[in-house]
Write an enzyme that holds these catalytic residues in place. Structure first.
Site, PDB file in Angstrom:
ATOM      1  N   ASP A  97      -4.871   0.960   1.410  1.00 51.63           N
ATOM      2  CA  ASP A  97      -4.900   0.233   2.690  1.00 51.63           C
ATOM      3  C   ASP A  97      -6.272  -0.402   2.882  1.00 51.63           C
ATOM      4  OD1 ASP A  97      -2.364   1.193   3.171  1.00 51.63           O
ATOM      5  OD2 ASP A  97      -3.069   2.891   4.358  1.00 51.63           O
TER       6      ASP A  97
HETATM    7  N1  URA Z   1      -1.869   6.632   1.558  1.00 49.76           N
HETATM    8  C1  URA Z   1      -2.204   5.928   2.661  1.00 49.76           C
HETATM    9  O1  URA Z   1      -1.736   6.196   3.751  1.00 49.76           O
HETATM   10  N2  URA Z   1      -3.051   4.897   2.513  1.00 49.76           N
HETATM   11  C2  URA Z   1      -3.618   4.564   1.340  1.00 49.76           C
HETATM   12  O2  URA Z   1      -4.410   3.627   1.271  1.00 49.76           O
HETATM   13  C3  URA Z   1      -3.261   5.313   0.196  1.00 49.76           C
HETATM   14  C4  URA Z   1      -2.385   6.342   0.336  1.00 49.76           C
END
Ligand code: URA
Length: 242
Positions: free
Chosen positions: A106
């Site tokens: 993310d």
């Molecule tokens: N899980 C998440 O919620 N975000 C990420 O970036 C990676 C794994």
């Protein structure tokens, strides 16, 4: 003139089969170099100037490259974006045209991200069948239920009925945990903690398979994988762990 490499390596690196399959193909007359059938797969070719064809189709050579990036926050795991800087933008001075991130973090997640132009390895590492471990450090708000570890180990079902594979939770402090998952569903780690009544305030990926984030890198910095890291990672991609 570039650096010469063996014909079987050239074709194996471009995903045309194992070296022994390529030797067999050469013996059968399926490979041409500069228009001439070449039966000796151990001969050397110049990837820049020699024309290699297999089964009548040209096979161009692109050097495979592998970078470990410490993805910072506020950068997106994409090759192009109209609003934000991308992880590929961070590879300054590299020939970046064909590099892409293996999986996504993310925008507000930081940590280990592999960038490569090796589509075959990327596919293997992301395949749910390969069960490649991804370990995250998270700082959370809220009270985890007493059986949080067991719930995650059993394989959780999220409120939207998404069924997850078993995950390993290690509680480091009241608000700090390590979580190892083997898949990469959208916002997976955040949604797992949400389902247990907690919120993830900070998320950092520490490892993917055998590859561990080099803690000498600062956010935004990157380096090439060592031969040893690459060989071990390829091993993870080949294995179907259970
Ligand atoms: N899980 C998440 O919620 N975000 C990420 O970036 C990676 C794994």
């Amino acid at each position: 003139m570039g650096e010469k490499i063996r014909l079987d390596r050239y074709l194996a690196e471009m995903g045309k089969g194992s070296r022994s399959q390529i030797r067999q193909a050469a013996k059968k007359g399926r490979i041409q170099v500069n228009g001439q059938t070449e039966k000796q797969a151990d001969r050397k070719v110049d990837p820049e100037s020699d024309q290699v064809c297999m089964d009548g189709r040209p096979v161009s050579y692109q050097k495979l490259e592998y970078f470990m990036l410490y993805k910072p926050q506020n950068v997106v795991s994409a090759t192009e974006d109209s609003r934000y800087r991308t992880v590929v933008d961070l590879l300054e001075g590299e020939n970046r045209r064909d590099l892409f991130p293996v999986g996504r973090l993310d925008r507000d997640t930081e940590g280990l991200l592999l960038l490569t132009n090796d589509g075959e390895l990327a596919h293997q590492l992301l395949s749910p069948r390969r069960h490649v471990d991804k370990t995250y450090f998270a700082r959370i708000t809220g009270q985890l239920p007493a059986d949080a570890r067991q719930q995650m180990a059993a394989g959780m079902t999220l409120p939207d009925q998404t069924i997850l594979q078993p995950a390993r939770l290690r509680i480091l402090a009241e608000d700090e945990v390590l979580l190892t998952i083997q898949e990469g569903k959208f916002h997976q780690v955040k949604r797992m903690f949400e389902a247990l009544g907690c919120r993830v305030d900070y998320l950092k990926r520490l490892s993917m398979g055998s590859l561990v984030l080099d803690e000498t890198l600062k956010p935004g910095e990157y380096r090439r994988l060592t031969d040893e890291e690459l060989n071990m990672l390829k091993e993870c991609g080949r294995k179907e762990n259970h």
